[in-house]
Every structure is written in structure tokens, then in C-alpha cells.
Design a protein around this motif. Structure first.
Motif, PDB file in Angstrom:
ATOM      1  N   CYS A 214      16.826  43.553 -27.164  1.00  0.00           N
ATOM      2  CA  CYS A 214      16.993  44.881 -26.782  1.00  0.00           C
ATOM      3  C   CYS A 214      15.839  45.970 -26.457  1.00  0.00           C
ATOM      4  N   VAL A 215      16.183  47.154 -26.419  1.00  0.00           N
ATOM      5  CA  VAL A 215      14.875  47.679 -26.087  1.00  0.00           C
ATOM      6  C   VAL A 215      14.234  48.244 -27.489  1.00  0.00           C
TER       7      VAL A 215
ATOM      8  N   LEU B  98      22.286  37.676 -19.778  1.00  0.00           N
ATOM      9  CA  LEU B  98      21.381  38.415 -19.373  1.00  0.00           C
ATOM     10  C   LEU B  98      20.997  37.532 -17.885  1.00  0.00           C
ATOM     11  N   PRO B  99      20.867  38.015 -16.674  1.00  0.00           N
ATOM     12  CA  PRO B  99      20.785  37.460 -15.516  1.00  0.00           C
ATOM     13  C   PRO B  99      19.242  36.843 -15.367  1.00  0.00           C
ATOM     14  N   ASP B 100      18.165  37.420 -16.148  1.00  0.00           N
ATOM     15  CA  ASP B 100      16.572  36.853 -16.237  1.00  0.00           C
ATOM     16  C   ASP B 100      16.125  37.314 -17.454  1.00  0.00           C
ATOM     17  N   ARG B 101      16.456  36.602 -18.426  1.00  0.00           N
ATOM     18  CA  ARG B 101      15.972  37.132 -19.776  1.00  0.00           C
ATOM     19  C   ARG B 101      14.685  37.103 -19.965  1.00  0.00           C
TER      20      ARG B 101
ATOM     21  N   GLU C 219      12.269  44.317 -15.743  1.00  0.00           N
ATOM     22  CA  GLU C 219      11.270  45.434 -15.708  1.00  0.00           C
ATOM     23  C   GLU C 219      11.362  46.505 -16.840  1.00  0.00           C
ATOM     24  N   LEU C 220      10.321  46.863 -17.431  1.00  0.00           N
ATOM     25  CA  LEU C 220      10.088  47.861 -18.463  1.00  0.00           C
ATOM     26  C   LEU C 220       9.413  49.077 -18.059  1.00  0.00           C
TER      27      LEU C 220
ATOM     28  N   ILE D  16      14.719  48.976 -20.258  1.00  0.00           N
ATOM     29  CA  ILE D  16      14.580  47.759 -19.775  1.00  0.00           C
ATOM     30  C   ILE D  16      15.678  47.476 -19.054  1.00  0.00           C
ATOM     31  N   GLU D  17      15.407  46.893 -17.747  1.00  0.00           N
ATOM     32  CA  GLU D  17      16.273  46.656 -16.747  1.00  0.00           C
ATOM     33  C   GLU D  17      17.502  45.662 -17.278  1.00  0.00           C
TER      34      GLU D  17
END
Ligand code: ZN
Length: 300
Positions: free
Chosen positions: A152-153, A193-196, A200-201, A267-268
Motif C-alpha cells: 500500500c501507500v 499487481l501488474p508490476d509489484r 511510479e511513486l 503509487i501507480e
């Protein structure tokens, strides 16, 4: 298939599309409503999430008052200088082992909670947060994702005077004031998630972008941190790891947080947390100006 777990007014819920489903109801009482119990049972959540469409949603997630996905972790860690550009702006060498400090669990706050500033030298640090889902001891890096409930963010809000008030500096208290650890909005399982490994943050204050980087630039990534920490102590379900912040913090550009500032961290793929700053009473060392910040704050 994974799951999306949130905390709505103290109850664990699963999020599907625009709606949320009360977890205790969705599993017919097998898991209690406590978000900590949901994290300890995270192996079961994907299966429950897969059958949600047969049920009536509890409500739209957009209208829900969200708490932190892990409200009462046993352990809560922060990692310092874990992006090269932040180590460089701090004038510090690139670490060759993780620089770990405690963010005491009582600082954990909801994704949209207010942050109570206790001095005029409080900083933002947008971060990727990993939450443990399974008891982890001496875990190998290659196996570590299996011990992570989700990502998470987070904001590692930092009171710089307290961080640097003693010699050598001790980061824990300065990062553990009440409200200094907002996390959320939703905990997303790694396999959803597609790319854990590279997201981008972005961290903005009052709409001005201050930090922008990829979590792929972490010096010590999530599996490395889980492995390293689990080699020292036993990680427990719900434990929280703030993985470190990229360059662009306020201390080095004289852009510290002020009453009324709104900090937005995205975060994306994980979503956005939004925290309004409220200037509260001074803490005991609120007037202490860290030596390394004096040149930057000259004239203040
Ligand atoms: Zn940090």
C-alpha cells in the motif's frame, strides 16, 4: 487472483470494483471483523474475493471512511536512505546494508487522516509500504514475497528536530509522533499487481510535485528487506515496513510542512492517500534546529 483488503471504520472489508464487502459477512463468520485477524488469514482472502460477485456489496468504497489496512501492527519499521537520489541529497553514502529504524506502531494512521505537526520542521516522505501476512523467520529472499500480505501507500512523516536532537542521531521518535504513519488506502496482494517491483511513486504538497520516482529504484527491495529483517527477528502478520523515500524531501529545499498543507501520495496501481497538516502544540525540542539544516533554513 489476489485480493484488495481495506479497513472501514474498524472492520475488515474486501474491495471489488467500486464496492466493498464486509469480510466477516462474506465468509459467513469464519474470519472475525478485526483487520488484524484478516491479515493473519490472508491465505484465505483470494478465495473469498473470487466468490464476492454472488453477494450484495456492503457499499461503495468511495463513500467509506477508511482506517489503516493494518491498524495495530506488532512491529513497524522504516528504512532510511533506500533510494540513491535521497542518499545523495542527504549527503550520505549509499548504504551497503539496510538502515532500519522503528516507527512505533502507535504512529499508524488512516489514509486520509490529518497529520498533527508539532514543530515547524516536519517533513513528508512518500513511501511504498509492505505488510506481512505470514509469520516469517529466516526467510530466503527468493521466498520472501510469499510472506507479504500486500502493498500500500504510506507517508513516513518526520520531525527533523527530534530525529537529530541527540548525537548520534536516533530516528525512531522523530518518525513516531501520533499520526506520523498514515497508510492505505487499500492493501493489494502482490499477485494482484501488474508490476509489484516497479511502480511510479509521486508525492505532492498543495498540488506541487515534490517527489517522483519508481519503486524499481529501491536499493533494498521488498524481498530483500523481508529476508533481512526476518533474519534478525520474527516478523508477524500485520507487521508494517515503510520501505524508504526517494529524493525531494522538504528539508533540503526549505519546503517543510505548514498548517493547512495537503500532502497527496500516489503509487501507480496502489492508489492515493491524502493527509492535511494541522499545526498543533510544540513538542519539547520543537525549537532545536539540526546543524545540517541550518544553511538551508538561513533567514527563517
Ligand atoms: Zn522514510
Amino acid at each position: 487472483m489476489g485480493f484488495r483488503l481495506a479497513n472501514v471504520e474498524g472492520r475488515a472489508v474486501l474491495v471489488l470494483g467500486d464496492d466493498y464487502y464486509d469480510l466477516e459477512q462474506a465468509c459467513d463468520g469464519r474470519i472475525s471483523s478485526d483487520p488484524m485477524a484478516a491479515l493473519a488469514a490472508c491465505d484465505q482472502l483470494a478465495g473469498i474475493a473470487a466468490r464476492l460477485s454472488d453477494r450484495a456489496p456492503t457499499g461503495p468504497i468511495a463513500d467509506a471512511k477508511l482506517g489503516p489496512p493494518s491498524p495495530r501492527p506488532t512491529n513497524s519499521f522504516g528504512i532510511g536512505l533506500n533510494y540513491r537520489n535521497h542518499a545523495v541529497e542527504s549527503g550520505m553514502p549509499i548504504p551497503d546494508a539496510p538502515l532500519v529504524f522503528a516507527k512505533f506502531p502507535s504512529c499508524i494512521a488512516g489514509p486520509n487522516d490529518d497529520v498533527a505537526l508539532r514543530s515547524d520542521f516536519v517533513d513528508y516522505e512518500g513511501e511504498l509500504v509492505a505488510v506481512i501476512g505470514k509469520t516469517a523467520k529466516d526467510v530466503a529472499t527468493d521466498d520472501a514475497w510469499a510472506y507479504v500480505a500486500g502493498l500500500c501507500v504510506g507517508q513516513d512523516i518526520s520531525d527533523r528536530p527530534t530525529q537529530f536532537t541527540a548525537t548520534p542521531p536516533q530516528f525512531g521518535l522523530g518518525k513516531s509522533f501520533d499520526t506520523y504513519g498514515p497508510i492505505g488506502p487499500v492493501l493489494i496482494s502482490p499477485d494482484d499487481l501488474p508490476d509489484r517491483d516497479a511502480m511510479e511513486l509521486t508525492c505532492s504538497v498543495n498540488g506541487e510535485v515534490r517527489q517522483k520516482d519508481s519503486t524499481g529504484d529501491l536499493i533494498f527491495d521488498v524481498p530483500t528487506l523481508v529476508s533481512y529483517l526476518s533474519g534478525i527477528l520474527t516478523l508477524l502478520p500485520g507487521d508494517v515496513i515503510f520501505t524508504g523515500t526517494p529524493g525531494g524531501v522538504g528539508a533540503f529545499q526549505n519546503k517543510l510542512l505548514r498548517d493547512g498543507d495537503v500532502v497527496t501520495t500516489t503509487i501507480e496501481g496502489l492508489g492515493t492517500i491524502t493527509n492535511r497538516c494541522v499545526r498543533a502544540s510544540d513538542h519539547p525540542r520543537a525549537d532545536f534546529l539540526p546543524e545540517q539544516m541550518k544553511p538551508l533554513l538561513a533567514g527563517k
